[in-house]
Write a protein that holds these residues in place. Structure first.
Motif, mmCIF file in Angstrom:
data_model
loop_
_atom_site.group_PDB
_atom_site.id
_atom_site.type_symbol
_atom_site.label_atom_id
_atom_site.label_comp_id
_atom_site.label_asym_id
_atom_site.label_seq_id
_atom_site.Cartn_x
_atom_site.Cartn_y
_atom_site.Cartn_z
ATOM 1 N N ASP A 11 -16.975 -10.045 19.659
ATOM 2 C CA ASP A 11 -18.343 -9.323 19.361
ATOM 3 C C ASP A 11 -18.768 -8.676 20.709
ATOM 4 O OD1 ASP A 11 -18.968 -10.358 16.803
ATOM 5 O OD2 ASP A 11 -19.242 -12.226 17.616
ATOM 6 N N LEU A 12 -18.962 -7.420 20.605
ATOM 7 C CA LEU A 12 -19.574 -6.668 21.890
ATOM 8 C C LEU A 12 -20.924 -6.235 21.585
ATOM 9 C CD1 LEU A 12 -16.315 -4.483 21.736
ATOM 10 C CD2 LEU A 12 -16.853 -6.297 23.357
ATOM 11 N N ARG A 13 -21.549 -6.329 22.792
ATOM 12 C CA ARG A 13 -22.882 -5.956 22.914
ATOM 13 C C ARG A 13 -23.148 -4.962 23.926
ATOM 14 N NH1 ARG A 13 -22.631 -10.635 20.945
ATOM 15 N NH2 ARG A 13 -24.300 -11.642 19.343
ATOM 16 N N ASP A 14 -24.300 -4.258 23.926
ATOM 17 C CA ASP A 14 -24.521 -3.060 24.854
ATOM 18 C C ASP A 14 -24.440 -3.525 26.246
ATOM 19 O OD1 ASP A 14 -25.396 -0.666 25.965
ATOM 20 O OD2 ASP A 14 -27.784 -1.044 25.438
ATOM 21 N N GLY A 15 -23.572 -2.669 26.962
ATOM 22 C CA GLY A 15 -23.400 -3.128 28.261
ATOM 23 C C GLY A 15 -21.924 -3.796 28.613
ATOM 24 N N ASP A 16 -21.275 -4.214 27.243
ATOM 25 C CA ASP A 16 -20.017 -5.061 27.268
ATOM 26 C C ASP A 16 -18.957 -4.060 27.482
ATOM 27 O OD1 ASP A 16 -21.157 -7.409 26.911
ATOM 28 O OD2 ASP A 16 -20.888 -7.739 24.890
ATOM 29 N N THR A 17 -17.908 -4.553 28.001
ATOM 30 C CA THR A 17 -16.634 -3.518 28.110
ATOM 31 C C THR A 17 -15.716 -4.052 27.302
ATOM 32 O OG1 THR A 17 -17.283 -3.663 30.554
ATOM 33 C CG2 THR A 17 -14.807 -2.753 29.812
ATOM 34 N N VAL A 18 -15.185 -3.074 26.666
ATOM 35 C CA VAL A 18 -13.930 -3.311 25.708
ATOM 36 C C VAL A 18 -12.447 -3.429 26.621
ATOM 37 C CG1 VAL A 18 -12.441 -2.175 23.867
ATOM 38 C CG2 VAL A 18 -14.797 -1.732 23.966
ATOM 39 N N ASP A 19 -12.067 -4.555 26.241
ATOM 40 C CA ASP A 19 -10.688 -4.907 27.022
ATOM 41 C C ASP A 19 -9.688 -4.335 26.175
ATOM 42 O OD1 ASP A 19 -8.427 -5.926 28.238
ATOM 43 O OD2 ASP A 19 -9.393 -7.917 28.759
ATOM 44 N N SER A 20 -9.231 -3.060 26.236
ATOM 45 C CA SER A 20 -8.450 -2.469 25.298
ATOM 46 C C SER A 20 -6.846 -3.137 25.218
ATOM 47 C CB SER A 20 -8.187 -0.978 25.820
ATOM 48 O OG SER A 20 -9.497 -0.317 25.644
ATOM 49 N N GLU A 21 -6.560 -3.604 26.433
ATOM 50 C CA GLU A 21 -5.246 -4.415 26.645
ATOM 51 C C GLU A 21 -5.206 -5.603 25.694
ATOM 52 O OE1 GLU A 21 -3.308 -4.358 30.276
ATOM 53 O OE2 GLU A 21 -3.995 -2.367 30.759
ATOM 54 N N PHE A 22 -6.501 -6.413 26.089
ATOM 55 C CA PHE A 22 -6.530 -7.559 25.085
ATOM 56 C C PHE A 22 -6.577 -7.219 23.713
ATOM 57 C CE2 PHE A 22 -9.157 -10.716 22.942
ATOM 58 C CZ PHE A 22 -8.519 -12.100 23.087
ATOM 59 N N ILE A 23 -7.229 -6.366 23.307
ATOM 60 C CA ILE A 23 -7.257 -5.732 21.964
ATOM 61 C C ILE A 23 -5.781 -5.450 21.356
ATOM 62 C CG2 ILE A 23 -8.156 -4.163 20.184
ATOM 63 C CD1 ILE A 23 -10.328 -6.492 21.126
ATOM 64 N N ALA A 24 -5.154 -4.705 22.199
ATOM 65 C CA ALA A 24 -3.986 -4.123 21.521
ATOM 66 C C ALA A 24 -2.844 -5.535 21.461
ATOM 67 C CB ALA A 24 -3.404 -3.120 22.732
ATOM 68 N N ASP A 25 -2.897 -6.272 22.549
ATOM 69 C CA ASP A 25 -2.159 -7.588 22.537
ATOM 70 C C ASP A 25 -2.503 -8.332 21.436
ATOM 71 O OD1 ASP A 25 -0.229 -9.376 23.790
ATOM 72 O OD2 ASP A 25 -2.014 -10.889 23.868
ATOM 73 N N LEU A 26 -3.543 -8.567 20.885
ATOM 74 C CA LEU A 26 -4.186 -9.150 19.899
ATOM 75 C C LEU A 26 -3.641 -8.869 18.733
ATOM 76 C CD1 LEU A 26 -5.853 -11.712 18.665
ATOM 77 C CD2 LEU A 26 -7.852 -10.096 18.751
ATOM 78 N N LEU A 27 -3.639 -7.413 18.621
ATOM 79 C CA LEU A 27 -3.229 -6.701 17.291
ATOM 80 C C LEU A 27 -1.476 -6.756 17.132
ATOM 81 C CD1 LEU A 27 -5.575 -3.656 17.549
ATOM 82 C CD2 LEU A 27 -5.462 -5.172 15.528
ATOM 83 N N ARG A 28 -0.934 -6.720 18.170
ATOM 84 C CA ARG A 28 0.498 -6.712 18.043
ATOM 85 C C ARG A 28 0.956 -8.133 17.719
ATOM 86 N NH1 ARG A 28 0.327 -2.864 22.529
ATOM 87 N NH2 ARG A 28 0.184 -4.656 23.879
ATOM 88 N N ARG A 29 0.017 -9.069 18.118
ATOM 89 C CA ARG A 29 0.547 -10.600 17.653
ATOM 90 C C ARG A 29 0.108 -10.736 16.159
ATOM 91 N NH1 ARG A 29 -2.526 -13.889 21.958
ATOM 92 N NH2 ARG A 29 -1.724 -15.745 20.780
ATOM 93 N N THR A 30 -0.838 -10.374 15.862
ATOM 94 C CA THR A 30 -1.445 -10.651 14.360
ATOM 95 C C THR A 30 -0.897 -9.790 13.511
ATOM 96 O OG1 THR A 30 -3.452 -9.354 14.815
ATOM 97 C CG2 THR A 30 -3.911 -11.791 15.155
ATOM 98 N N ALA A 31 -0.495 -8.671 13.715
ATOM 99 C CA ALA A 31 0.205 -7.723 12.873
ATOM 100 C C ALA A 31 1.722 -8.014 12.969
ATOM 101 C CB ALA A 31 -0.164 -6.411 13.387
ATOM 102 N N GLY A 32 2.183 -8.880 13.606
ATOM 103 C CA GLY A 32 3.574 -9.030 13.824
ATOM 104 C C GLY A 32 4.471 -8.075 14.404
ATOM 105 N N ARG A 33 3.885 -7.630 15.450
ATOM 106 C CA ARG A 33 4.533 -6.489 15.963
ATOM 107 C C ARG A 33 4.892 -6.832 17.580
ATOM 108 N NH1 ARG A 33 5.195 -4.822 11.242
ATOM 109 N NH2 ARG A 33 4.327 -3.047 10.625
ATOM 110 N N ASP A 34 4.829 -7.980 17.879
ATOM 111 C CA ASP A 34 5.025 -8.219 19.440
ATOM 112 C C ASP A 34 6.156 -8.645 19.730
ATOM 113 O OD1 ASP A 34 5.340 -10.748 17.868
ATOM 114 O OD2 ASP A 34 4.187 -12.108 19.139
#
Length: 114
Positions: free
Chosen positions: A91-114
């Protein structure tokens, strides 16, 4: 990129548009074969016909949920579990930063692409 997803984001507040664009870029960068679809009124991301994530903009936050994340541990203050723990949400609120590397790692792990 799906123009329906672009339209969805364009109807949100500027800070939500920015966070949504960063999340979208993280998804497309981590999973180049991803397909964007607007389903149930929200941007969903699928790989090989299987939903891997959904983005939802609410009044005070932007939520990014990944599916098939039962093996991923929640991270206090960053990643929370939903349901039986097979879905995880950032969950992100106004002023929060998107951690793109965390999101990318999370997606690779959950989508079976790690």
């Amino acid at each position: 990129m799906n123009p329906d997803v672009t339209d969805y984001l364009a109807k949100t507040r500027p800070w939500q548009q920015e966070q949504g664009a960063l999340l979208r870029a993280a998804v497309n960068g981590a999973l180049p074969q991803v397909e964007e679809v607007l389903q149930y009124g929200k941007p969903h991301f699928q790989v090989d016909g299987r939903m891997v994530a959904v983005l939802h903009v609410a009044a005070a936050k932007v939520s990014f949920m990944v599916f098939d994340a039962g093996d991923v541990e929640p991270v206090p203050g960053l990643l929370r579990s939903l349901g039986a723990g097979d879905r995880k949400v950032v969950d992100l609120r106004d002023g929060d930063t998107v951690d793109s590397e965390f999101i990318a790692d999370l997606l690779r792990r959950t989508a079976g692409r790690d």
